[in-house]
Design an enzyme around this catalytic site. Structure first.
Site, short mmCIF file in Angstrom:
data_model
loop_
_atom_site.label_atom_id
_atom_site.label_comp_id
_atom_site.label_asym_id
_atom_site.label_seq_id
_atom_site.Cartn_x
_atom_site.Cartn_y
_atom_site.Cartn_z
N GLU A 64 0.88 -1.11 -0.02
CA GLU A 64 0.09 0.03 -0.02
C GLU A 64 0.92 1.30 -0.12
OE1 GLU A 64 -3.23 1.90 3.13
OE2 GLU A 64 -3.53 -0.29 2.64
N ASP A 65 1.94 1.16 0.65
CA ASP A 65 2.84 2.42 0.96
C ASP A 65 4.18 2.45 0.46
OD1 ASP A 65 0.52 3.52 2.41
OD2 ASP A 65 1.66 2.92 4.35
#
Length: 177
Positions: A64-65
């Site tokens: 996600e990051d």
């Protein structure tokens, strides 16, 4: 099956991937602090018995990051680790409000292991908000996050009484302020 050595590699992998990231709180803690807290909560909740689950907790924000892919996680750790991370990963191509709505909607439909990660993540996030809220966040925004997190966790209930109590304790601490 993963070993303790693989778990150490997962911590290192997460630390390298998140090296330049900081928490949004006023203390601007290194992001790895969040990952280690989530991992510790998951390890406690499962009694240390599921190394793949614990590794997935350490890696839960990598796709996600960062530029990490699910295939990369599967190759480096296991398909189960990649699948658990996938269950708790938001689709960043969607608008923020839609991602938040989907977290509430999907929480009840994830595996018990993914629910543990989600419970630990929300618990750690609430603790962080209590101890070091982001600069510029008014009390109403913090309260709205707590309420949203409770709605996500509602879909995870019945998974682990100890971890649910940890969430409830931090929520009660906030409510008492």
């Amino acid at each position: 099956m993963l070993t303790v050595t693989d778990l150490a590699r997962a911590y290192h992998f997460a630390a390298v991937k998140h090296i330049d990231q900081r928490r949004k709180g006023a203390a601007s803690e290194p992001y790895i602090n969040h990952l280690t807290e989530v991992t510790a909560l998951v390890a406690e909740a499962c009694g240390g018995s599921d190394i793949e689950l614990i590794a997935a907790a350490a890696l839960h924000d990598t796709v996600e990051d960062t530029q990490t892919t699910f295939d990369e996680l599967a190759a480096a750790f296991s398909q189960r680790v990649a699948d658990l991370v996938a269950e708790v990963t938001d689709d960043k191509t969607l608008p923020k409000l839609e991602r938040k709505r989907l977290q509430i909607e999907h929480a009840a439909h994830t595996s018990p292991a993914a629910k543990l990660i989600k419970l630990a993540d929300k618990t750690a996030n609430l603790r962080s908000l209590l101890n070091s809220p982001p600069t510029g966040w008014p009390a109403e925004r913090v309260a709205a996050y707590f309420d949203w997190a409770a709605r996500v966790v509602a879909g995870c209930r019945g998974t682990n009484a100890w971890l649910e109590a940890e969430f409830d304790n931090v929520f009660a601490e906030f409510s008492a302020r």
